[in-house]
Design a protein around this motif. Structure first.
Motif, short mmCIF file in Angstrom:
data_model
loop_
_atom_site.label_atom_id
_atom_site.label_comp_id
_atom_site.label_asym_id
_atom_site.label_seq_id
_atom_site.Cartn_x
_atom_site.Cartn_y
_atom_site.Cartn_z
N ARG B 75 0.82 -1.21 0.00
CA ARG B 75 0.00 0.00 0.00
C ARG B 75 0.86 1.26 0.00
O ARG B 75 0.57 2.24 -0.69
CB ARG B 75 -0.91 -0.02 1.22
N ALA B 78 1.97 1.93 -3.38
CA ALA B 78 0.89 2.45 -4.23
C ALA B 78 0.61 3.93 -3.96
O ALA B 78 -0.04 4.59 -4.76
CB ALA B 78 -0.37 1.62 -4.04
N GLY B 103 -9.21 5.16 -8.05
CA GLY B 103 -7.80 5.52 -7.93
C GLY B 103 -7.41 5.85 -6.50
O GLY B 103 -6.22 5.89 -6.17
N THR B 105 -7.99 4.08 -3.93
CA THR B 105 -7.89 2.85 -3.13
C THR B 105 -6.73 2.84 -2.12
O THR B 105 -6.95 2.55 -0.95
CB THR B 105 -7.81 1.62 -4.05
N PRO B 106 -5.50 3.18 -2.53
CA PRO B 106 -4.41 3.05 -1.55
C PRO B 106 -4.47 4.08 -0.42
O PRO B 106 -3.78 3.94 0.58
CB PRO B 106 -3.14 3.26 -2.39
N ARG B 108 -7.33 4.97 1.15
CA ARG B 108 -8.48 4.76 2.03
C ARG B 108 -8.10 3.75 3.12
O ARG B 108 -7.38 2.80 2.87
CB ARG B 108 -9.67 4.27 1.22
N GLY B 109 -8.59 4.00 4.31
CA GLY B 109 -8.19 3.19 5.46
C GLY B 109 -8.87 1.84 5.52
O GLY B 109 -9.44 1.38 4.53
N GLN B 158 -4.65 8.74 -7.96
CA GLN B 158 -3.83 7.97 -7.01
C GLN B 158 -2.80 8.89 -6.34
O GLN B 158 -2.25 8.56 -5.30
CB GLN B 158 -3.17 6.81 -7.75
#
Lengths: 328, 259
Positions: B75, B78, B103, B105-106, B108-109, B158
Motif C-alpha cells: 500500500r 501504491a 484511484g 484505493t491506496p 483509504r483506510g 492515485q
C-alpha cells in the motif's frame, strides 16, 4: 433515500405477506399478538410463530445470502453470468446430503442441514486449491474452470449413488429443489451468524474488490494484493451461499438474477450493491414463496421451482441485453 | 550511495527461459518525463512492469529512493508509484467519476471511508484530463481518446510522485496522442510528477520527453536527452533502421525520417 424507500417498502410488504397469507389467513391482530404477546393456545398465532416466522427468517437468509454472493461473485470474476454455484457450493452441499443419507440411513431434516454447510465449505476450498487461489495464480477463468470441473465430478458421484440406492434418492430428491417449508427444523440462528460474518467480510473487502475488477495489474498498482482479496471474497461467498443452502436447499437463479438488477440500481458502488442485493434477494424469495403457497393451496409449489420459473425468463432477458464483449 | 529516484541495478528479467533484459543498470531522473523506446519484443513493457513491481526481477533489483522495491509495503508503494497497464478494461457501464474514484484505493483506510480530500483529488484529476464535465458519463459512451484520459485520471487520482504508463497512446489517432502526452507533460511541469512511459512513436517521444531510454534486441542501446539518444547510429543498432535525424521544424527536437 428514494432508493432505500423503494427497496425496503417492498421487502416489508413481502415479509408481511409471508406472515399473514397461507392456507389459513391470519389477521393483523393475530400477527401483532403472535409477535409481541404470543399465546401458544391460539392456533392462528402458533402458525405464525412457529411456522411462518421461521419461514420468513429462512427466506431472508437464503435470499439475502444468494443475492449478495452473486454480486460479489460477478465482481470478482468480472463475469456478468457468474453464479455463486460455480464455486461448487451447491454441489458440495448436495454431495454432503447424499453421503449423509447413505451413511445414516434416512436422516431427518436437521441432520441434512448440519451436513450441507460443511459440505459446501469443503467444496469451495477444493475449488480455491484446484484453481490455484493459494499461490495467487488463480484468475477468474481458472477458478471458474475448477468450479465447473468439481461440479461435474460431484454430480456424477451423486448420480452414481442415487441410481443404486433408492432410499438415498428419496432423501435427495426432496432436498434438491430448495424449499422454505422445513425452515423450523433448520439451524436458523447459526446460519444467521455465518451470513453476518460473510457480509462483514464482503463489506470490508468491497473497495479492494472494486480495484480488482479493473484487472489484476491495475489492482496491484493500486496497492491491493489480488490473491488475498480474491481469497477473502471467496470466503465471503462461501459463507453466504453455504448459509443459504443450509436453510433452504439449492435455490436456482437467485444469485444470477439479483446482481444485474442491483448493479443498475447502485451505480458500481460495491457496498451499496451488496446492500441492494440483500434486500432484493430476500424480497424476491419471500414473494416467490408466498405465491408458491397460494397458487395450488392447500398444497404448495416449492420455492426453488418458483424462483426458476421467474428466474429463467429474467435470465434470458439479461443475456439478451448483454453487449458483445461484456464477458471478456 | 543512496539515490532519491527510481533506479535499477544489474536488473535481469525473463519469461521462463527467455531473458528479455540482462544486467541493466539505469536511473530514471526525478521530476522528468522519461520514455522507454525500442523495437517490439525488446522488453520495454517488461522493464516498465518491473519498475512498478508487477513482475519480480530474476536478478538484480529495482530501488525507489534507495530502498529495494520488494521490501516496500504494497500500500505504501501504491501511494508513491502508480502504473497504468496497457489497454485497461473496466466494468461495463461504469461512469467516469466512479472509475476515477477507484484511484483512491491506496489512500483509504481499513473501513475505507470517503473523505473530502478524496473528492477534491478526484475532481482535480478529472479537470486535469479535461473530463470535468463528463464525470457522469459511462465510459462505454466515450471516444477512444476520452476513455484513455479517464483511465489516466484514475492514476492521477492515485496522487503519486511517480507515474508509469504502458503505451498510453496505443490505438489513438495523432491528435489524441498529442492530447494525452501534453497532459502528462503538464502534470509533470505543474506537480513535479516523475512520468515514465513506454512509447512506440519515436518523434512524439523525442518531442515530449526530457529523458529517453532506448533498448535494442541486445539490451540498452543508449540513454540520455533526446539529442543524445536519437542518433542515426543508435537507431541503426536498436531498430536496424537506416534513418535521417533532423531537427523537428516545430520544436527543434530530433526527428526521425526513415530512408
Amino acid at each position: 433515500m428514494k432508493l432505500i424507500l423503494g427497496l425496503v417498502l417492498p421487502l416489508v410488504l413481502a415479509m408481511a405477506l409471508t406472515l399473514l397469507v397461507g392456507v389459513q389467513d391470519a389477521g393483523l391482530g393475530n400477527l401483532w399478538n403472535a409477535l409481541f404477546v404470543f399465546d401458544p393456545a391460539d392456533p392462528a398465532q402458533v402458525v405464525i410463530h412457529s411456522v411462518r416466522l421461521p419461514r420468513l427468517v429462512a427466506g431472508c437468509i437464503a435470499g439475502a445470502g444468494l443475492g449478495m454472493a452473486g454480486t460479489i461473485m460477478q465482481a470478482v470474476t468480472r463475469n456478468p453470468l457468474a453464479d455463486p454455484g460455480l464455486l461448487g457450493v451447491n454441489a458440495g452441499a448436495a454431495f454432503a446430503v447424499v453421503v449423509g443419507a447413505l451413511l445414516l440411513g434416512s436422516p431427518d431434516n436437521g441432520m441434512i442441514a448440519a451436513l450441507t454447510f460443511p459440505g459446501a465449505a469443503l467444496a469451495s476450498v477444493a475449488v480455491f486449491l484446484l484453481g490455484g487461489a493459494r499461490t495467487g495464480a488463480a484468475g477468474p477463468v481458472r477458478l471458474t474452470l475448477a468450479g465447473v470441473a468439481l461440479n461435474a465430478l460431484l454430480l456424477s458421484l451423486i448420480s452414481a449413488v442415487i441410481l443404486a440406492r433408492s432410499e438415498v434418492l428419496e432423501v435427495f430428491r426432496f432436498w434438491v429443489t430448495g424449499s422454505l417449508a422445513q425452515a423450523n427444523t433448520r439451524p436458523l440462528l447459526a446460519m444467521t451468524g455465518t451470513l453476518v460474518i460473510g457480509t462483514g467480510l464482503a463489506l470490508l473487502a468491497a473497495p479492494r474488490i472494486e480495484a480488482l475488477a479493473l484487472g489484476s495489474a491495475l489492482a496491484r498498482g493500486l496497492g491491493t494484493r489480488p490473491a488475498r482479496v480474491q481469497l477473502v471474497a471467496l470466503a465471503a461467498i462461501t459463507l453466504m451461499t453455504g448459509s443459504a443452502v443450509a436453510v433452504a436447499g439449492p435455490i436456482a437463479f437467485l444469485g444470477l438474477i439479483v446482481p444485474p438488477l442491483s448493479r443498475r440500481l447502485s451505480r458500481h458502488h460495491l457496498r451499496r450493491e451488496i446492500f441492494v442485493s440483500a434486500v432484493l434477494g430476500a424480497t424476491i424469495i419471500l414473494l416467490a414463496d408466498t405465491v408458491g403457497r397460494l397458487v395450488v393451496a392447500p398444497a404448495e409449489i416449492r420455492v426453488g421451482i418458483m424462483t426458476a420459473l421467474i428466474g429463467a425468463p429474467a435470465f434470458i432477458l439479461v443475456v439478451r441485453r448483454l453487449k458483445p464483449g461484456a464477458l471478456t | 550511495m543512496t539515490h532519491t529516484g527510481l533506479e535499477t541495478q544489474s536488473l535481469t528479467l525473463a519469461y521462463r527461459d527467455r531473458t528479455v533484459i540482462r544486467d541493466l543498470t539505469l536511473r530514471i531522473p526525478d521530476r522528468c518525463v522519461t520514455s522507454i523506446l525500442g523495437p517490439n519484443g525488446c522488453g520495454k513493457s517488461t522493464l516498465l512492469k518491473a519498475l512498478a513491481r508487477l513482475i519480480p526481477p530474476n536478478g538484480g533489483q529495482v530501488r525507489l529512493a534507495g530502498e529495494e522495491l520488494s521490501r516496500i509495503d504494497t500500500r505504501a508503494l501504491a501511494r508513491r508509484l502508480a502504473i497504468l497497464p496497457q489497454s485497461p478494461k473496466g466494468p461495463e457501464g461504469i461512469t467516469v467519476a466512479d472509475l476515477v474514484r477507484r484511484g483512491r484505493t491506496p489512500w483509504r483506510g481499513f473501513l475505507a471511508p470517503w473523505s473530502d480530500e478524496d473528492a477534491r483529488v478526484c475532481q482535480l484529476a478529472l479537470e486535469q484530463v479535461g473530463l470535468g464535465d463528463m464525470a457522469g458519463r459511462s465510459i462505454d459512451e466515450l471516444s477512444g481518446g476520452q476513455r484513455q484520459r479517464a483511465w489516466i485520471a484514475l492514476v492521477l487520482a492515485q496522487d503519486t510522485p511517480y507515474l508509469l504508463l504502458d503505451e498510453p497512446t496505443t490505438w489513438l489517432d495523432l491528435s489524441h496522442q498529442l492530447e494525452v502526452l501534453s497532459l502528462l507533460q503538464k502534470r509533470n511541469r505543474d506537480h513535479g510528477t516523475t512520468v515514465v512511459t513506454v512509447l512506440h512513436d519515436l518523434n512524439l517521444a523525442a518531442r515530449f520527453s526530457d529523458h529517453l531510454i532506448l533498448l535494442g534486441p541486445a539490451g540498452l542501446v543508449s540513454e540520455g536527452t533526446p539529442d543524445d539518444v536519437m542518433t542515426e547510429s543508435n537507431l541503426q543498432s536498436a531498430f536496424g533502421l537506416k534513418a535521417l535525424v533532423v531537427p523537428d521544424p516545430v520544436t527543434g527536437r530530433p526527428m526521425v525520417v526513415p530512408h
